[in-house]
Scaffold this motif. Structure first.
Motif, PDB file in Angstrom:
ATOM      1  N   VAL A 135      83.165 -36.613  59.190  1.00  0.00           N
ATOM      2  CA  VAL A 135      83.520 -35.456  60.029  1.00  0.00           C
ATOM      3  C   VAL A 135      84.217 -34.405  59.165  1.00  0.00           C
ATOM      4  CG1 VAL A 135      84.838 -34.635  62.034  1.00  0.00           C
ATOM      5  CG2 VAL A 135      83.690 -36.871  62.112  1.00  0.00           C
ATOM      6  N   SER A 136      83.567 -33.270  58.989  1.00  0.00           N
ATOM      7  CA  SER A 136      84.122 -32.256  58.075  1.00  0.00           C
ATOM      8  C   SER A 136      85.080 -31.308  58.780  1.00  0.00           C
ATOM      9  CB  SER A 136      82.977 -31.435  57.474  1.00  0.00           C
ATOM     10  OG  SER A 136      82.277 -30.751  58.524  1.00  0.00           O
ATOM     11  N   ARG A 137      84.812 -31.050  60.078  1.00  0.00           N
ATOM     12  CA  ARG A 137      85.618 -30.051  60.793  1.00  0.00           C
ATOM     13  C   ARG A 137      85.724 -30.411  62.272  1.00  0.00           C
ATOM     14  NH1 ARG A 137      82.188 -24.749  59.650  1.00  0.00           N
ATOM     15  NH2 ARG A 137      80.639 -26.169  58.795  1.00  0.00           N
ATOM     16  N   VAL A 138      86.819 -29.998  62.898  1.00  0.00           N
ATOM     17  CA  VAL A 138      86.979 -30.060  64.354  1.00  0.00           C
ATOM     18  C   VAL A 138      87.311 -28.626  64.777  1.00  0.00           C
ATOM     19  CG1 VAL A 138      88.208 -31.057  66.313  1.00  0.00           C
ATOM     20  CG2 VAL A 138      87.878 -32.426  64.219  1.00  0.00           C
ATOM     21  N   ILE A 139      86.346 -27.965  65.438  1.00  0.00           N
ATOM     22  CA  ILE A 139      86.481 -26.511  65.647  1.00  0.00           C
ATOM     23  C   ILE A 139      86.323 -26.138  67.118  1.00  0.00           C
ATOM     24  CG2 ILE A 139      85.669 -26.007  63.307  1.00  0.00           C
ATOM     25  CD1 ILE A 139      82.929 -25.327  64.489  1.00  0.00           C
ATOM     26  N   PRO A 140      86.739 -24.930  67.483  1.00  0.00           N
ATOM     27  CA  PRO A 140      86.597 -24.493  68.875  1.00  0.00           C
ATOM     28  C   PRO A 140      85.133 -24.235  69.256  1.00  0.00           C
ATOM     29  CG  PRO A 140      88.293 -23.217  67.733  1.00  0.00           C
ATOM     30  CD  PRO A 140      87.558 -23.995  66.673  1.00  0.00           C
ATOM     31  N   VAL A 141      84.847 -24.434  70.540  1.00  0.00           N
ATOM     32  CA  VAL A 141      83.508 -24.141  71.062  1.00  0.00           C
ATOM     33  C   VAL A 141      83.672 -23.511  72.440  1.00  0.00           C
ATOM     34  CG1 VAL A 141      83.259 -26.433  72.145  1.00  0.00           C
ATOM     35  CG2 VAL A 141      81.207 -25.087  71.579  1.00  0.00           C
ATOM     36  N   ASP A 142      82.761 -22.584  72.749  1.00  0.00           N
ATOM     37  CA  ASP A 142      82.668 -22.046  74.112  1.00  0.00           C
ATOM     38  C   ASP A 142      81.190 -21.898  74.425  1.00  0.00           C
ATOM     39  OD1 ASP A 142      84.088 -19.200  75.946  1.00  0.00           O
ATOM     40  OD2 ASP A 142      82.608 -20.726  76.515  1.00  0.00           O
ATOM     41  N   ILE A 143      80.680 -22.785  75.259  1.00  0.00           N
ATOM     42  CA  ILE A 143      79.224 -22.806  75.517  1.00  0.00           C
ATOM     43  C   ILE A 143      78.763 -21.580  76.291  1.00  0.00           C
ATOM     44  CG2 ILE A 143      79.048 -25.309  75.424  1.00  0.00           C
ATOM     45  CD1 ILE A 143      78.957 -25.306  78.505  1.00  0.00           C
ATOM     46  N   HIS A 144      79.711 -20.799  76.822  1.00  0.00           N
ATOM     47  CA  HIS A 144      79.314 -19.591  77.563  1.00  0.00           C
ATOM     48  C   HIS A 144      79.181 -18.369  76.667  1.00  0.00           C
ATOM     49  CE1 HIS A 144      79.612 -22.027  81.050  1.00  0.00           C
ATOM     50  NE2 HIS A 144      80.915 -22.191  80.952  1.00  0.00           N
ATOM     51  N   GLN A 145      79.407 -18.557  75.387  1.00  0.00           N
ATOM     52  CA  GLN A 145      79.185 -17.484  74.402  1.00  0.00           C
ATOM     53  C   GLN A 145      77.799 -17.644  73.778  1.00  0.00           C
ATOM     54  OE1 GLN A 145      81.502 -15.080  74.130  1.00  0.00           O
ATOM     55  NE2 GLN A 145      82.652 -16.280  75.661  1.00  0.00           N
ATOM     56  N   SER A 146      77.147 -16.518  73.495  1.00  0.00           N
ATOM     57  CA  SER A 146      75.793 -16.618  72.910  1.00  0.00           C
ATOM     58  C   SER A 146      75.845 -17.327  71.553  1.00  0.00           C
ATOM     59  CB  SER A 146      75.151 -15.233  72.787  1.00  0.00           C
ATOM     60  OG  SER A 146      76.041 -14.377  72.135  1.00  0.00           O
ATOM     61  N   SER A 147      76.977 -17.169  70.847  1.00  0.00           N
ATOM     62  CA  SER A 147      77.212 -17.992  69.648  1.00  0.00           C
ATOM     63  C   SER A 147      78.372 -18.923  69.973  1.00  0.00           C
ATOM     64  CB  SER A 147      77.569 -17.111  68.450  1.00  0.00           C
ATOM     65  OG  SER A 147      76.475 -16.278  68.143  1.00  0.00           O
ATOM     66  N   PRO A 148      78.082 -20.116  70.486  1.00  0.00           N
ATOM     67  CA  PRO A 148      79.139 -20.998  70.993  1.00  0.00           C
ATOM     68  C   PRO A 148      80.193 -21.388  69.960  1.00  0.00           C
ATOM     69  CG  PRO A 148      76.977 -21.741  71.766  1.00  0.00           C
ATOM     70  CD  PRO A 148      76.728 -20.663  70.745  1.00  0.00           C
ATOM     71  N   LEU A 149      79.820 -21.347  68.681  1.00  0.00           N
ATOM     72  CA  LEU A 149      80.768 -21.736  67.621  1.00  0.00           C
ATOM     73  C   LEU A 149      81.211 -20.521  66.799  1.00  0.00           C
ATOM     74  CD1 LEU A 149      78.910 -25.005  66.563  1.00  0.00           C
ATOM     75  CD2 LEU A 149      80.945 -24.806  67.990  1.00  0.00           C
ATOM     76  N   GLY A 150      80.970 -19.334  67.363  1.00  0.00           N
ATOM     77  CA  GLY A 150      81.418 -18.113  66.701  1.00  0.00           C
ATOM     78  C   GLY A 150      80.808 -17.981  65.317  1.00  0.00           C
ATOM     79  N   ARG A 151      81.634 -17.584  64.349  1.00  0.00           N
ATOM     80  CA  ARG A 151      81.116 -17.379  62.978  1.00  0.00           C
ATOM     81  C   ARG A 151      81.082 -18.686  62.183  1.00  0.00           C
ATOM     82  NH1 ARG A 151      81.446 -11.910  61.540  1.00  0.00           N
ATOM     83  NH2 ARG A 151      82.535 -10.590  63.058  1.00  0.00           N
TER      84      ARG A 151
END
Ligand SMILES: Nc1ncnc2c1ncn2[C@@H]1O[C@@H](CSCCNC[C@@H]2Cc3ccc([N+](=O)[O-])cc3CN2)[C@@H](O)[C@H]1O
Length: 266
Positions: A135-151
């Motif tokens: 596991v390299s990263r634990v990052i924020p997600v929002d599935i209601h965004q067109s890019s759920p994981l941002g940049r």
């Protein structure tokens, strides 16, 4: 306040420890009974991954919550795993487990069960160590965004997605559910794989003080959503909750497991 903002508001009092106690200890996670819902989920994931088609560089877990069981078979076939959740409190819970900090949830029975399914005679501690290293990263997600994981993660760049009990639990409508699925599938490369577990016909669940609304979905609604998101269903199976699995923490009637593949066209 929009309906999506209302969902976010309801998650402010989500209690990960209560959620884990509600769903990830016996009877729902009773490894002495092959009929338990957790054994069923782990067998589905093991059998799909054992076919050898689901592999590549990067695996992303969408809406991990405070749990890691959903990765126990799939992670072996990837070089990098990225875990995600909307809530900082869940990301913290995951990081504490990854760092083997005292007081974290004991997933060892899960590792033991999957090692038994794999039949390689491997020690569960070895498998646990490899997952922590993977596991390299634990990052924020929002599935209601067109890019759920941002940049953090570009669209069309991921070999495989895993998601368990997330989309239906934070989509206030069928329209939002469809859009969230399209957002998530947009992360996949063409022909990328999606291992999806979710609740059938659930309208609420409890997590400590939190009482969260869930979009009640049927098998047919899930299949139609996958088709609309241009995914081909490779496998679809369901588990009907037996009376002993109904423990008063939700009104879920069943669980679905889907192995889907994003279409090649693009
Ligand atoms: N906008 C968002 N984007 C992404 N994730 C988000 C967003 N908002 C909230 N989240 C994220 O979504 C949440 C995921 S946990 C959802 C729980 N789903 C219901 C629960 C699960 C469960 C488990 C096991 C069994 N069983 O029988 O063994 C049954 C059931 C049925 N009840 C939470 O992690 C939150 O942090």
């Amino acid at each position: 306040m929009s309906s999506i903002q209302a969902v976010a508001e309801s998650y402010k009092v989500f209690n990960p420890r209560a959620y884990l106690q509600n769903n990830y200890v016996p009877p729902r996670a009773d490894f002495s009974s092959e009929d338990s819902v957790m054994c069923w989920k782990l067998r589905r994931l093991h059998e799909a991954c054992a076919k050898g088609e689901i592999k590549g560089h990067t695996l992303v877990d969408i809406g991990s919550g405070p749990t890691i069981y959903q990765l126990l078979s799939a992670f072996e076939h990837f070089q990098e795993v990225i875990m995600t959740d909307y809530l900082e409190i869940n990301r913290q819970e995951l990081k504490m487990w990854l760092n083997n900090e005292p007081g974290v949830f004991d997933w060892s029975p899960y590792f033991e069960y999957v090692c038994k399914l794999e039949g390689k005679g491997e020690s569960w501690k070895e498998k646990q160590k490899r997952l922590r290293e993977c596991v390299s990263r634990v990052i924020p997600v929002d599935i209601h965004q067109s890019s759920p994981l941002g940049r953090e993660v570009a669209s069309g760049s991921i070999d495989c997605l895993v998601s368990s009990f997330c989309l239906e639990a934070c989509s206030p409508s069928l329209v939002a559910f469809h859009k969230a699925l399209e957002n998530v599938v947009g992360l996949l490369k063409p022909q990328g794989h999606f291992l999806w577990i979710g609740a059938l016909e659930e309208s609420y669940y409890l997590a400590g003080e939190a009482r969260l609304s869930v979009l009640p979905v049927t098998e047919d609604m899930v299949k139609k959503a996958l088709s609309k998101a241009k995914c081909v269903v490779r496998e679809f199976s369901t588990y009907s909750m037996t009376p002993s699995m109904k423990v008063g923490v939700d009104d879920v009637s069943g669980i679905f497991f889907a192995w889907a593949q994003k279409d090649a066209a693009k």
